[in-house]
Write a protein that holds these residues in place. Structure first.
Motif, PDB file in Angstrom:
ATOM      1  N   GLN A  30       0.892  -1.253   0.001  1.00  0.00           N
ATOM      2  CA  GLN A  30      -0.099  -0.128   0.004  1.00  0.00           C
ATOM      3  C   GLN A  30       0.886   1.161  -0.053  1.00  0.00           C
ATOM      4  O   GLN A  30       0.457   2.238  -0.835  1.00  0.00           O
ATOM      5  N   LYS A  31       1.739   1.430   0.666  1.00  0.00           N
ATOM      6  CA  LYS A  31       2.626   2.394   0.739  1.00  0.00           C
ATOM      7  C   LYS A  31       3.544   2.813  -0.370  1.00  0.00           C
ATOM      8  O   LYS A  31       3.626   3.731  -0.809  1.00  0.00           O
ATOM      9  N   ALA A  32       3.976   1.689  -1.245  1.00  0.00           N
ATOM     10  CA  ALA A  32       4.725   1.788  -2.205  1.00  0.00           C
ATOM     11  C   ALA A  32       3.668   2.102  -3.264  1.00  0.00           C
ATOM     12  O   ALA A  32       3.982   3.053  -4.289  1.00  0.00           O
ATOM     13  N   ALA A  33       2.557   1.630  -3.419  1.00  0.00           N
ATOM     14  CA  ALA A  33       1.377   1.826  -4.393  1.00  0.00           C
ATOM     15  C   ALA A  33       1.049   3.357  -4.220  1.00  0.00           C
ATOM     16  O   ALA A  33       1.033   4.072  -5.342  1.00  0.00           O
ATOM     17  N   ASP A  34       0.974   3.882  -3.043  1.00  0.00           N
ATOM     18  CA  ASP A  34       0.721   5.449  -2.996  1.00  0.00           C
ATOM     19  C   ASP A  34       1.658   5.957  -3.307  1.00  0.00           C
ATOM     20  O   ASP A  34       1.382   7.302  -3.602  1.00  0.00           O
ATOM     21  N   GLN A  35       2.774   5.567  -3.402  1.00  0.00           N
ATOM     22  CA  GLN A  35       4.057   6.487  -3.739  1.00  0.00           C
ATOM     23  C   GLN A  35       4.093   6.271  -5.388  1.00  0.00           C
ATOM     24  O   GLN A  35       5.237   6.776  -6.004  1.00  0.00           O
ATOM     25  N   GLY A  36       3.358   5.621  -6.002  1.00  0.00           N
ATOM     26  CA  GLY A  36       3.483   5.336  -7.405  1.00  0.00           C
ATOM     27  C   GLY A  36       4.131   3.934  -8.259  1.00  0.00           C
ATOM     28  O   GLY A  36       4.505   4.018  -9.360  1.00  0.00           O
ATOM     29  N   ASP A  37       4.452   3.185  -7.281  1.00  0.00           N
ATOM     30  CA  ASP A  37       5.192   2.152  -7.673  1.00  0.00           C
ATOM     31  C   ASP A  37       4.179   1.233  -8.396  1.00  0.00           C
ATOM     32  O   ASP A  37       3.343   0.616  -8.089  1.00  0.00           O
ATOM     33  N   ALA A  38       4.426   1.147  -9.758  1.00  0.00           N
ATOM     34  CA  ALA A  38       3.377   0.292 -10.590  1.00  0.00           C
ATOM     35  C   ALA A  38       3.389  -1.334 -10.340  1.00  0.00           C
ATOM     36  O   ALA A  38       2.295  -1.768 -10.300  1.00  0.00           O
ATOM     37  N   ASP A  39       4.315  -1.919  -9.702  1.00  0.00           N
ATOM     38  CA  ASP A  39       4.544  -3.128  -9.394  1.00  0.00           C
ATOM     39  C   ASP A  39       3.543  -3.372  -8.280  1.00  0.00           C
ATOM     40  O   ASP A  39       2.803  -4.295  -8.025  1.00  0.00           O
ATOM     41  N   ALA A  40       3.751  -2.496  -7.283  1.00  0.00           N
ATOM     42  CA  ALA A  40       2.919  -2.758  -6.128  1.00  0.00           C
ATOM     43  C   ALA A  40       1.383  -2.300  -6.470  1.00  0.00           C
ATOM     44  O   ALA A  40       0.298  -3.016  -5.917  1.00  0.00           O
ATOM     45  N   GLN A  41       1.228  -1.423  -7.118  1.00  0.00           N
ATOM     46  CA  GLN A  41      -0.420  -1.018  -7.570  1.00  0.00           C
ATOM     47  C   GLN A  41      -0.723  -2.138  -8.251  1.00  0.00           C
ATOM     48  O   GLN A  41      -2.061  -2.798  -8.048  1.00  0.00           O
ATOM     49  N   PHE A  42      -0.116  -2.943  -9.241  1.00  0.00           N
ATOM     50  CA  PHE A  42      -0.560  -4.255  -9.653  1.00  0.00           C
ATOM     51  C   PHE A  42      -0.602  -5.295  -8.899  1.00  0.00           C
ATOM     52  O   PHE A  42      -1.719  -6.011  -8.785  1.00  0.00           O
ATOM     53  N   GLU A  43       0.108  -5.615  -8.100  1.00  0.00           N
ATOM     54  CA  GLU A  43      -0.028  -6.690  -6.840  1.00  0.00           C
ATOM     55  C   GLU A  43      -1.447  -6.203  -5.891  1.00  0.00           C
ATOM     56  O   GLU A  43      -2.015  -7.323  -5.573  1.00  0.00           O
ATOM     57  N   LEU A  44      -1.492  -4.987  -5.646  1.00  0.00           N
ATOM     58  CA  LEU A  44      -2.607  -4.848  -4.870  1.00  0.00           C
ATOM     59  C   LEU A  44      -4.058  -5.090  -5.792  1.00  0.00           C
ATOM     60  O   LEU A  44      -5.229  -5.628  -5.186  1.00  0.00           O
ATOM     61  N   GLY A  45      -3.949  -4.877  -6.895  1.00  0.00           N
ATOM     62  CA  GLY A  45      -5.150  -4.943  -8.008  1.00  0.00           C
ATOM     63  C   GLY A  45      -5.289  -6.515  -8.007  1.00  0.00           C
ATOM     64  O   GLY A  45      -6.463  -7.085  -8.004  1.00  0.00           O
ATOM     65  N   TRP A  46      -4.297  -7.256  -7.972  1.00  0.00           N
ATOM     66  CA  TRP A  46      -4.391  -8.681  -8.163  1.00  0.00           C
ATOM     67  C   TRP A  46      -5.010  -9.269  -6.757  1.00  0.00           C
ATOM     68  O   TRP A  46      -6.095 -10.180  -6.746  1.00  0.00           O
ATOM     69  N   HIS A  47      -4.739  -8.938  -5.604  1.00  0.00           N
ATOM     70  CA  HIS A  47      -5.027  -9.435  -4.245  1.00  0.00           C
ATOM     71  C   HIS A  47      -6.656  -8.819  -4.267  1.00  0.00           C
ATOM     72  O   HIS A  47      -7.417  -9.735  -3.820  1.00  0.00           O
ATOM     73  N   TYR A  48      -7.017  -7.648  -4.616  1.00  0.00           N
ATOM     74  CA  TYR A  48      -8.567  -7.368  -4.814  1.00  0.00           C
ATOM     75  C   TYR A  48      -9.360  -7.918  -5.637  1.00  0.00           C
ATOM     76  O   TYR A  48     -10.219  -8.428  -5.339  1.00  0.00           O
ATOM     77  N   GLU A  49      -8.731  -8.540  -6.642  1.00  0.00           N
ATOM     78  CA  GLU A  49      -9.558  -9.014  -7.747  1.00  0.00           C
ATOM     79  C   GLU A  49      -9.531 -10.548  -7.159  1.00  0.00           C
ATOM     80  O   GLU A  49     -10.918 -11.266  -7.404  1.00  0.00           O
ATOM     81  N   THR A  50      -8.721 -11.162  -6.664  1.00  0.00           N
ATOM     82  CA  THR A  50      -8.737 -12.536  -6.234  1.00  0.00           C
ATOM     83  C   THR A  50      -9.247 -13.011  -5.045  1.00  0.00           C
ATOM     84  O   THR A  50      -9.657 -13.980  -4.412  1.00  0.00           O
ATOM     85  N   GLY A  51      -9.295 -11.866  -4.075  1.00  0.00           N
ATOM     86  CA  GLY A  51      -9.534 -12.012  -2.555  1.00  0.00           C
ATOM     87  C   GLY A  51      -8.596 -12.700  -1.839  1.00  0.00           C
ATOM     88  O   GLY A  51      -8.668 -13.178  -0.860  1.00  0.00           O
ATOM     89  N   ARG A  52      -7.449 -12.361  -2.252  1.00  0.00           N
ATOM     90  CA  ARG A  52      -6.315 -12.982  -1.573  1.00  0.00           C
ATOM     91  C   ARG A  52      -5.762 -11.909  -0.360  1.00  0.00           C
ATOM     92  O   ARG A  52      -5.135 -11.086  -0.710  1.00  0.00           O
ATOM     93  N   GLY A  53      -6.338 -12.379   0.694  1.00  0.00           N
ATOM     94  CA  GLY A  53      -5.576 -11.583   1.868  1.00  0.00           C
ATOM     95  C   GLY A  53      -6.401 -10.356   2.137  1.00  0.00           C
ATOM     96  O   GLY A  53      -6.421  -9.669   3.288  1.00  0.00           O
ATOM     97  N   VAL A  54      -7.380 -10.185   1.068  1.00  0.00           N
ATOM     98  CA  VAL A  54      -8.495  -8.820   1.500  1.00  0.00           C
ATOM     99  C   VAL A  54      -9.910  -9.606   0.932  1.00  0.00           C
ATOM    100  O   VAL A  54      -9.834 -10.508   0.296  1.00  0.00           O
ATOM    101  N   GLU A  55     -10.863  -8.794   1.284  1.00  0.00           N
ATOM    102  CA  GLU A  55     -12.047  -8.935   0.922  1.00  0.00           C
ATOM    103  C   GLU A  55     -12.099  -8.574  -0.827  1.00  0.00           C
ATOM    104  O   GLU A  55     -11.471  -7.587  -1.373  1.00  0.00           O
ATOM    105  N   GLU A  56     -12.311  -9.475  -1.451  1.00  0.00           N
ATOM    106  CA  GLU A  56     -12.811  -9.174  -2.907  1.00  0.00           C
ATOM    107  C   GLU A  56     -13.393  -8.220  -3.466  1.00  0.00           C
ATOM    108  O   GLU A  56     -14.443  -7.829  -2.890  1.00  0.00           O
ATOM    109  N   ASP A  57     -12.776  -7.154  -4.207  1.00  0.00           N
ATOM    110  CA  ASP A  57     -13.469  -5.850  -4.643  1.00  0.00           C
ATOM    111  C   ASP A  57     -12.985  -5.557  -5.713  1.00  0.00           C
ATOM    112  O   ASP A  57     -11.778  -4.950  -5.939  1.00  0.00           O
ATOM    113  N   GLU A  58     -13.833  -5.810  -7.089  1.00  0.00           N
ATOM    114  CA  GLU A  58     -13.461  -5.519  -8.316  1.00  0.00           C
ATOM    115  C   GLU A  58     -13.357  -4.031  -8.596  1.00  0.00           C
ATOM    116  O   GLU A  58     -12.466  -3.668  -9.396  1.00  0.00           O
TER     117      GLU A  58
END
Length: 85
Positions: A30-58
């Protein structure tokens, strides 16, 4: 029977440890994504898409994929295409 109980206890401990580790990883992503790190943004997207570790949220997945895709992240662009966007 004792081994089953022990295995069950270890499994519970192991799952809790994974949850705690994901909590720390999520904070760092989250910290890296907020600072504009594209890899971290992608990872957060994947986790939200799949519901891995977070509630699924398309919608949250799309938001993070879009942030990464806007920076040229190819996997994020592919994820958006896969989602029909």
């Amino acid at each position: 029977m004792e081994n089953d109980e022990m295995d069950g206890g270890l499994t519970r401990i192991g799952n809790r440890r994974r949850c705690l580790e994901w909590g720390e990883a999520e904070r760092l992503y989250q910290k890296a994504a907020d600072q504009g790190d594209a890899d971290a943004q992608f990872e957060l997207g994947w986790h939200y898409e799949t519901g891995r570790g977070v509630e699924e949220d398309e919608s949250e997945a799309v938001r993070w994929y879009q942030e990464a895709a806007d920076q040229g992240h190819m996997d994020a662009q592919s994820a958006l295409e896969r989602l029909g966007l």
